[in-house]
Scaffold this motif. Structure first.
Motif, PDB file in Angstrom:
ATOM      1  N   LEU A 181       0.832  -1.203   0.000  1.00 50.88           N
ATOM      2  CA  LEU A 181       0.000   0.000   0.000  1.00 50.88           C
ATOM      3  C   LEU A 181       0.868   1.254   0.000  1.00 50.88           C
ATOM      4  CD1 LEU A 181      -2.806  -1.037   2.538  1.00 50.88           C
ATOM      5  CD2 LEU A 181      -2.526  -1.635   0.113  1.00 50.88           C
ATOM      6  N   TYR A 182       0.575   2.144  -0.937  1.00 52.73           N
ATOM      7  CA  TYR A 182       1.321   3.388  -1.103  1.00 52.73           C
ATOM      8  C   TYR A 182       0.384   4.581  -0.988  1.00 52.73           C
ATOM      9  CZ  TYR A 182       5.500   1.032  -2.976  1.00 52.73           C
ATOM     10  OH  TYR A 182       6.633   0.261  -3.133  1.00 52.73           O
ATOM     11  N   VAL A 183       0.964   5.720  -0.622  1.00 51.80           N
ATOM     12  CA  VAL A 183       0.315   7.015  -0.770  1.00 51.80           C
ATOM     13  C   VAL A 183       1.159   7.783  -1.782  1.00 51.80           C
ATOM     14  CG1 VAL A 183      -0.285   9.199   0.318  1.00 51.80           C
ATOM     15  CG2 VAL A 183      -0.688   7.049   1.537  1.00 51.80           C
ATOM     16  N   GLY A 184       0.619   8.010  -2.962  1.00 53.26           N
ATOM     17  CA  GLY A 184       1.438   8.541  -4.041  1.00 53.26           C
ATOM     18  C   GLY A 184       2.518   7.524  -4.378  1.00 53.26           C
ATOM     19  N   ARG A 185       3.762   7.964  -4.322  1.00 54.63           N
ATOM     20  CA  ARG A 185       4.885   7.055  -4.559  1.00 54.63           C
ATOM     21  C   ARG A 185       5.585   6.656  -3.266  1.00 54.63           C
ATOM     22  NH1 ARG A 185       6.082   6.021  -9.633  1.00 54.63           N
ATOM     23  NH2 ARG A 185       5.150   7.307 -11.271  1.00 54.63           N
ATOM     24  N   ARG A 186       4.993   6.996  -2.160  1.00 54.17           N
ATOM     25  CA  ARG A 186       5.598   6.676  -0.863  1.00 54.17           C
ATOM     26  C   ARG A 186       5.055   5.353  -0.334  1.00 54.17           C
ATOM     27  NH1 ARG A 186       4.033   7.265   4.406  1.00 54.17           N
ATOM     28  NH2 ARG A 186       2.162   8.449   3.792  1.00 54.17           N
ATOM     29  N   ASP A 187       5.970   4.432  -0.080  1.00 55.38           N
ATOM     30  CA  ASP A 187       5.591   3.159   0.523  1.00 55.38           C
ATOM     31  C   ASP A 187       5.238   3.406   1.986  1.00 55.38           C
ATOM     32  OD1 ASP A 187       5.254   0.560   1.333  1.00 55.38           O
ATOM     33  OD2 ASP A 187       7.244  -0.131   0.733  1.00 55.38           O
ATOM     34  N   THR A 188       4.029   3.032   2.373  1.00 53.23           N
ATOM     35  CA  THR A 188       3.601   3.225   3.762  1.00 53.23           C
ATOM     36  C   THR A 188       4.054   2.084   4.669  1.00 53.23           C
ATOM     37  OG1 THR A 188       1.521   2.032   3.432  1.00 53.23           O
ATOM     38  CG2 THR A 188       1.527   4.413   2.944  1.00 53.23           C
ATOM     39  N   TYR A 189       4.567   1.010   4.088  1.00 52.84           N
ATOM     40  CA  TYR A 189       4.927  -0.215   4.802  1.00 52.84           C
ATOM     41  C   TYR A 189       3.705  -0.921   5.380  1.00 52.84           C
ATOM     42  CZ  TYR A 189       9.651   1.387   4.118  1.00 52.84           C
ATOM     43  OH  TYR A 189      10.817   1.822   3.530  1.00 52.84           O
ATOM     44  N   LEU A 190       2.522  -0.508   4.930  1.00 49.04           N
ATOM     45  CA  LEU A 190       1.305  -1.247   5.241  1.00 49.04           C
ATOM     46  C   LEU A 190       1.082  -2.272   4.131  1.00 49.04           C
ATOM     47  CD1 LEU A 190      -1.038   1.688   6.330  1.00 49.04           C
ATOM     48  CD2 LEU A 190       0.300   0.173   7.801  1.00 49.04           C
ATOM     49  N   ARG A 191       0.576  -3.423   4.500  1.00 51.64           N
ATOM     50  CA  ARG A 191       0.364  -4.499   3.548  1.00 51.64           C
ATOM     51  C   ARG A 191      -0.994  -5.161   3.796  1.00 51.64           C
ATOM     52  NH1 ARG A 191       4.377  -1.993   2.094  1.00 51.64           N
ATOM     53  NH2 ARG A 191       6.537  -2.698   2.374  1.00 51.64           N
ATOM     54  N   ILE A 192      -1.543  -5.726   2.742  1.00 50.21           N
ATOM     55  CA  ILE A 192      -2.605  -6.732   2.859  1.00 50.21           C
ATOM     56  C   ILE A 192      -1.922  -8.037   2.479  1.00 50.21           C
ATOM     57  CG2 ILE A 192      -4.815  -7.541   1.979  1.00 50.21           C
ATOM     58  CD1 ILE A 192      -5.448  -4.584   1.269  1.00 50.21           C
ATOM     59  N   HIS A 193      -1.910  -9.001   3.379  1.00 49.23           N
ATOM     60  CA  HIS A 193      -1.053 -10.157   3.136  1.00 49.23           C
ATOM     61  C   HIS A 193      -1.615 -11.415   3.781  1.00 49.23           C
ATOM     62  CE1 HIS A 193       0.579 -10.294   7.283  1.00 49.23           C
ATOM     63  NE2 HIS A 193       0.520  -8.969   7.249  1.00 49.23           N
TER      64      HIS A 193
END
Length: 243
Positions: A181-193
């Protein structure tokens, strides 16, 4: 017959001047700390974690029940409401997007015919759950994993040992598949997994991510395109579909 000159030459050959410094080594300081030879060997850097594609099919089979039916197979002992179910989607939702209802612990994948496939999930503990609207910019099969620096700092006892990363596989915390999961091009390090702890489904267990049963996310994976939107609703908000 020896004369004086011969005696002097012979004496010179037999005796030499005192040696000012050792020839074959330096003098040893008796009070110096002993040197450990192992300390002189430079350690190799740890290898990065790996996930060999040649093993993916075998791992898929390992986490998928025999004669698997996504709607009825339940070797994990889940409540029946957390098994995959087709429901009617609320109007005006974009096909392909994902919506996570944090109250009911459901993930909905919106389909073009106005329905949604609903799955049971686990969400993050306490304030680690971050509601918001995200873009799935990357997805991966049997991903490798490394805890974030914040996770290591927050709970070193649990995460410090994984600081060099974990190979992909059935015991990896990200399981069989992951959406990033990203906000724009920033990786939030949140995942659906996926998760190797399927009994956590329906609860609050993770460090920020949304967890799914590994067999369930394997089925969902090819249905979700990169660029899709994932909406994670706050725990007090409403649902997005009628079951």
């Amino acid at each position: 017959m020896f004369n004086r000159r011969h005696f002097i030459m012979t004496s010179t050959a037999l005796f030499s001047a005192p040696i000012a410094q050792p020839v074959f080594g330096q003098e040893v300081d008796p009070e110096a700390e002993p040197v450990d030879p192992a300390a002189l060997i430079e350690e190799e850097p740890p290898r990065p974690p790996v996930s060999p594609p040649s093993r993916w099919a075998g791992w898929d089979a390992r986490v998928t029940p025999r004669n698997y039916d996504p709607f009825t197979s339940n070797p994990w002992g889940l409540h029946s409401r957390f098994l995959p179910t087709v429901v009617e989607a609320n109007p005006n939702l974009t096909p392909g997007d994902i919506h996570v209802d944090a109250i009911a612990r459901y993930l909905y994948h919106i389909r073009p015919d106005g329905t949604a496939m609903r799955y049971g999930v686990a969400i993050a503990r306490g304030s680690l759950y971050e509601p918001g609207t995200y873009t799935i910019r990357r997805k991966a099969k049997w991903p490798t994993w490394r805890p974030t620096d914040d996770m290591i700092e927050r709970d070193p006892r649990s995460f410090e040992r994984f600081k060099d990363g974990v190979d992909g596989g059935p015991t990896n915390p990200l399981g069989s598949r992951a959406f990033y999961l990203y906000v724009g091009r920033r990786d939030t390090y949140l995942r659906i997994h996926g998760t190797p702890s399927p009994r956590s489904i329906g609860g609050r267990a993770s460090s920020g991510c949304v967890r799914m049963v590994m067999a369930h996310i394997i089925g969902l994976y090819d249905q979700v395109a990169t660029g899709s939107t994932a909406v994670l609703y706050a725990t007090e908000d409403g649902v997005t579909a009628r079951s």
